[in-house]
Design a protein around this motif. Structure first.
Motif, PDB file in Angstrom:
ATOM      1  N   GLY A  18      -4.350  -1.639   4.449  1.00  0.00           N
ATOM      2  CA  GLY A  18      -5.184  -1.208   3.334  1.00  0.00           C
ATOM      3  C   GLY A  18      -6.646  -1.572   3.497  1.00  0.00           C
ATOM      4  O   GLY A  18      -7.470  -1.256   2.647  1.00  0.00           O
ATOM      5  N   GLN A  19      -6.979  -2.228   4.603  1.00  0.00           N
ATOM      6  CA  GLN A  19      -8.374  -2.530   4.890  1.00  0.00           C
ATOM      7  C   GLN A  19      -8.723  -2.017   6.278  1.00  0.00           C
ATOM      8  O   GLN A  19      -7.841  -1.700   7.083  1.00  0.00           O
ATOM      9  CB  GLN A  19      -8.635  -4.034   4.815  1.00  0.00           C
ATOM     10  CG  GLN A  19      -8.497  -4.603   3.418  1.00  0.00           C
ATOM     11  CD  GLN A  19      -8.936  -6.059   3.354  1.00  0.00           C
ATOM     12  OE1 GLN A  19      -8.157  -6.989   3.336  1.00  0.00           O
ATOM     13  NE2 GLN A  19     -10.246  -6.246   3.349  1.00  0.00           N
ATOM     14  N   VAL A  20     -10.027  -1.933   6.566  1.00  0.00           N
ATOM     15  CA  VAL A  20     -10.465  -1.458   7.876  1.00  0.00           C
ATOM     16  C   VAL A  20     -11.505  -2.405   8.450  1.00  0.00           C
ATOM     17  O   VAL A  20     -12.146  -3.177   7.734  1.00  0.00           O
ATOM     18  CB  VAL A  20     -11.063  -0.038   7.790  1.00  0.00           C
ATOM     19  CG1 VAL A  20     -10.038   0.971   7.291  1.00  0.00           C
ATOM     20  CG2 VAL A  20     -12.305  -0.035   6.899  1.00  0.00           C
ATOM     21  N   ARG A  53      -6.776   0.866  12.072  1.00  0.00           N
ATOM     22  CA  ARG A  53      -7.648   0.200  11.104  1.00  0.00           C
ATOM     23  C   ARG A  53      -9.036  -0.060  11.661  1.00  0.00           C
ATOM     24  O   ARG A  53      -9.851  -0.705  11.012  1.00  0.00           O
ATOM     25  CB  ARG A  53      -7.015  -1.107  10.652  1.00  0.00           C
ATOM     26  CG  ARG A  53      -5.728  -0.862   9.861  1.00  0.00           C
ATOM     27  CD  ARG A  53      -5.041  -2.128   9.407  1.00  0.00           C
ATOM     28  NE  ARG A  53      -3.669  -1.811   8.994  1.00  0.00           N
ATOM     29  CZ  ARG A  53      -2.636  -2.635   9.114  1.00  0.00           C
ATOM     30  NH1 ARG A  53      -2.813  -3.825   9.608  1.00  0.00           N
ATOM     31  NH2 ARG A  53      -1.433  -2.242   8.736  1.00  0.00           N
ATOM     32  N   LEU A  77      -3.954   5.601   7.790  1.00  0.00           N
ATOM     33  CA  LEU A  77      -4.804   4.846   6.864  1.00  0.00           C
ATOM     34  C   LEU A  77      -4.548   5.286   5.428  1.00  0.00           C
ATOM     35  O   LEU A  77      -4.480   4.467   4.515  1.00  0.00           O
ATOM     36  CB  LEU A  77      -6.276   5.045   7.231  1.00  0.00           C
ATOM     37  CG  LEU A  77      -6.714   4.350   8.521  1.00  0.00           C
ATOM     38  CD1 LEU A  77      -8.153   4.688   8.848  1.00  0.00           C
ATOM     39  CD2 LEU A  77      -6.550   2.835   8.399  1.00  0.00           C
ATOM     40  N   LYS A  78      -4.415   6.583   5.255  1.00  0.00           N
ATOM     41  CA  LYS A  78      -4.187   7.093   3.904  1.00  0.00           C
ATOM     42  C   LYS A  78      -2.876   6.533   3.347  1.00  0.00           C
ATOM     43  O   LYS A  78      -2.785   6.160   2.186  1.00  0.00           O
ATOM     44  CB  LYS A  78      -4.146   8.627   3.936  1.00  0.00           C
ATOM     45  CG  LYS A  78      -4.621   9.255   2.650  1.00  0.00           C
ATOM     46  CD  LYS A  78      -4.726  10.760   2.783  1.00  0.00           C
ATOM     47  CE  LYS A  78      -5.010  11.365   1.417  1.00  0.00           C
ATOM     48  NZ  LYS A  78      -5.005  12.837   1.454  1.00  0.00           N
ATOM     49  N   GLU A  80      -1.670   3.753   4.019  1.00  0.00           N
ATOM     50  CA  GLU A  80      -1.857   2.336   3.690  1.00  0.00           C
ATOM     51  C   GLU A  80      -2.694   2.138   2.433  1.00  0.00           C
ATOM     52  O   GLU A  80      -2.917   1.007   2.009  1.00  0.00           O
ATOM     53  CB  GLU A  80      -2.530   1.623   4.864  1.00  0.00           C
ATOM     54  CG  GLU A  80      -1.647   1.558   6.100  1.00  0.00           C
ATOM     55  CD  GLU A  80      -2.349   0.852   7.262  1.00  0.00           C
ATOM     56  OE1 GLU A  80      -3.534   0.528   7.111  1.00  0.00           O
ATOM     57  OE2 GLU A  80      -1.691   0.630   8.287  1.00  0.00           O
ATOM     58  N   VAL A  82      -5.909   3.487   2.033  1.00  0.00           N
ATOM     59  CA  VAL A  82      -7.345   3.637   2.259  1.00  0.00           C
ATOM     60  C   VAL A  82      -7.776   5.009   1.737  1.00  0.00           C
ATOM     61  O   VAL A  82      -7.125   6.014   2.013  1.00  0.00           O
ATOM     62  CB  VAL A  82      -7.685   3.502   3.752  1.00  0.00           C
ATOM     63  CG1 VAL A  82      -9.167   3.775   4.000  1.00  0.00           C
ATOM     64  CG2 VAL A  82      -7.303   2.119   4.244  1.00  0.00           C
ATOM     65  N   VAL A  90     -14.748   6.612   4.679  1.00  0.00           N
ATOM     66  CA  VAL A  90     -14.247   5.477   3.918  1.00  0.00           C
ATOM     67  C   VAL A  90     -15.442   4.692   3.363  1.00  0.00           C
ATOM     68  O   VAL A  90     -16.458   4.534   4.044  1.00  0.00           O
ATOM     69  CB  VAL A  90     -13.412   4.542   4.833  1.00  0.00           C
ATOM     70  CG1 VAL A  90     -12.992   3.290   4.084  1.00  0.00           C
ATOM     71  CG2 VAL A  90     -12.208   5.285   5.375  1.00  0.00           C
ATOM     72  N   PHE A  95     -13.498  -1.165   1.414  1.00  0.00           N
ATOM     73  CA  PHE A  95     -12.316  -1.325   2.255  1.00  0.00           C
ATOM     74  C   PHE A  95     -12.531  -2.151   3.516  1.00  0.00           C
ATOM     75  O   PHE A  95     -11.583  -2.418   4.237  1.00  0.00           O
ATOM     76  CB  PHE A  95     -11.761   0.048   2.645  1.00  0.00           C
ATOM     77  CG  PHE A  95     -11.209   0.815   1.471  1.00  0.00           C
ATOM     78  CD1 PHE A  95      -9.961   0.497   0.948  1.00  0.00           C
ATOM     79  CD2 PHE A  95     -11.944   1.825   0.869  1.00  0.00           C
ATOM     80  CE1 PHE A  95      -9.458   1.182  -0.144  1.00  0.00           C
ATOM     81  CE2 PHE A  95     -11.451   2.526  -0.223  1.00  0.00           C
ATOM     82  CZ  PHE A  95     -10.197   2.198  -0.734  1.00  0.00           C
ATOM     83  N   GLN A  96     -13.784  -2.546   3.822  1.00  0.00           N
ATOM     84  CA  GLN A  96     -13.961  -3.291   5.060  1.00  0.00           C
ATOM     85  C   GLN A  96     -13.414  -4.707   4.945  1.00  0.00           C
ATOM     86  O   GLN A  96     -13.675  -5.420   3.978  1.00  0.00           O
ATOM     87  CB  GLN A  96     -15.437  -3.334   5.465  1.00  0.00           C
ATOM     88  CG  GLN A  96     -15.623  -4.058   6.798  1.00  0.00           C
ATOM     89  CD  GLN A  96     -17.004  -3.863   7.380  1.00  0.00           C
ATOM     90  OE1 GLN A  96     -17.936  -3.535   6.667  1.00  0.00           O
ATOM     91  NE2 GLN A  96     -17.132  -4.071   8.679  1.00  0.00           N
TER      92      GLN A  96
END
Length: 114
Positions: A18-20, A53, A77-78, A80, A82, A90, A95-96
């Motif tokens: 859920g984060q990148v 990610r 990602l979607k 998860e 994001v 994004v 989300f970072q």
DNA sequence: TAAATGACTAACA
DNA sequence: GTGTTAGCCATTT
């Protein structure tokens, strides 16, 4: 596999679902240039590395050498959680990943979100 | 050995 | 907002 790759993969595996993270962010955290991070992702050996990610500094999925963006990365990602905007970007402010020790926020001279 | 190659980025204009 | 440029440096050829 070189020690550099090991540290890159360890860092990527630390990014929560859920984060990148960005190539530059990972590069700074492991002491190498962003290009090495991208290269390491391209040859990532196993699927237990959440390569999806890692995106570029503009919050976009990077264009591959074949000239196309990886739609599977987008799907993962979607799934998860994001969120992508209409242009496929994004919001990094939301989300970072803050890094293993909140490093990212201090680097940018910002306070972490509540 | 030497040169080419990137899933990149920051700093400009 | 867009486009260009220089720097990046391990891996590959």
């Amino acid at each position: 596999m070189s020690p550099l790759y090991v540290s890159i993969y360890e860092l990527v595996k630390a990014i929560p679902s859920g984060q990148v993270g960005t190539y530059g962010q990972i590069g700074r955290l492991c002491g190498c240039s962003p290009r090495q991070v991208g290269y390491a992702m391209a040859v990532s050996p196993t699927d237990d590395i959440p390569w999806q990610r890692v995106i570029n500094s503009r919050g976009e999925i990077s264009v591959r050498s074949d000239g196309f963006k990886d739609t599977e990365q987008y799907r993962r990602l979607k799934r998860e959680g994001v969120v992508f905007d209409a242009r496929g970007r994004v919001d990094l402010a939301t989300f970072q990943w803050s890094g293993p020790d909140g490093v990212w926020w201090s680097e940018h001279h910002l306070e972490p979100p509540l």
